[in-house]
Design an enzyme around this catalytic site. Sequence first.
Site, PDB file in Angstrom:
ATOM      1  N   ARG A  15      31.822  41.889  45.006  1.00 11.71           N
ATOM      2  CA  ARG A  15      32.084  40.914  44.059  1.00 11.71           C
ATOM      3  C   ARG A  15      30.913  41.190  42.942  1.00 11.71           C
ATOM      4  O   ARG A  15      30.465  40.241  42.400  1.00 11.71           O
ATOM      5  CB  ARG A  15      32.104  39.381  44.417  1.00 11.71           C
ATOM      6  CG  ARG A  15      33.227  39.171  45.292  1.00 11.71           C
ATOM      7  CD  ARG A  15      33.355  37.847  45.831  1.00 11.71           C
ATOM      8  NE  ARG A  15      34.410  37.616  46.508  1.00 11.71           N
ATOM      9  CZ  ARG A  15      34.642  36.427  47.332  1.00 11.71           C
ATOM     10  NH1 ARG A  15      33.857  35.248  46.979  1.00 11.71           N
ATOM     11  NH2 ARG A  15      35.709  36.387  48.115  1.00 11.71           N
ATOM     12  N   CYS A  16      30.680  42.243  42.493  1.00 17.12           N
ATOM     13  CA  CYS A  16      29.520  42.397  41.685  1.00 17.12           C
ATOM     14  C   CYS A  16      30.192  43.484  40.479  1.00 17.12           C
ATOM     15  O   CYS A  16      31.239  44.139  40.651  1.00 17.12           O
ATOM     16  CB  CYS A  16      28.457  43.384  42.116  1.00 17.12           C
ATOM     17  SG  CYS A  16      27.062  43.858  41.374  1.00 17.12           S
TER      18      CYS A  16
END
Length: 164
Positions: A36-37
């Site tokens: 989730r970057c």
Amino acid sequence: MSDLLDLPVTTLQGEPTTLRALTGGGPALLVNVASRCGLTPQYGGLEQLQREYGPRGFTVVGFPCNQFMGQEPGSAEEIGTFCSATYGVTFPLTEKTEVNGPGAHPVYQRLTAAADAQGEAGDVQWNFEKFLVAADGGVVARFRPRTQPDSPEVRTAIEEVLTP
């Protein structure tokens, strides 16, 4: 101090092993990864490196890490499913790993002693920091998170460790 490649790691599936076993004893790119970057699309480039150089004895190894703003919150199963379904990842992943601080995994305690191209060693800056390790276990290059996996400097460094 033990050889970097002989340090114990645990796969995403919970199986104990070593880096040498994961990489088949060949050169490897070790990368702390997160699902989730903003840099998560680098998974695609890492998989491309694995597909392109894997037949020559090269392995990408992903170390899921939740130390940077909680960007890898999932379970091992969720991480594996995400990587496979979203990016077609075939390279090995380890269990979630701390890369900085007092709980840093022994692999990362060794890796972070290596300097980048600007001569800076120390803590991993963010997700997707890359360490190129030769077949003898020596850290030969360090690439900061924003360096894309398919960048000329990464490809050149890989080619150099693959050349006999």
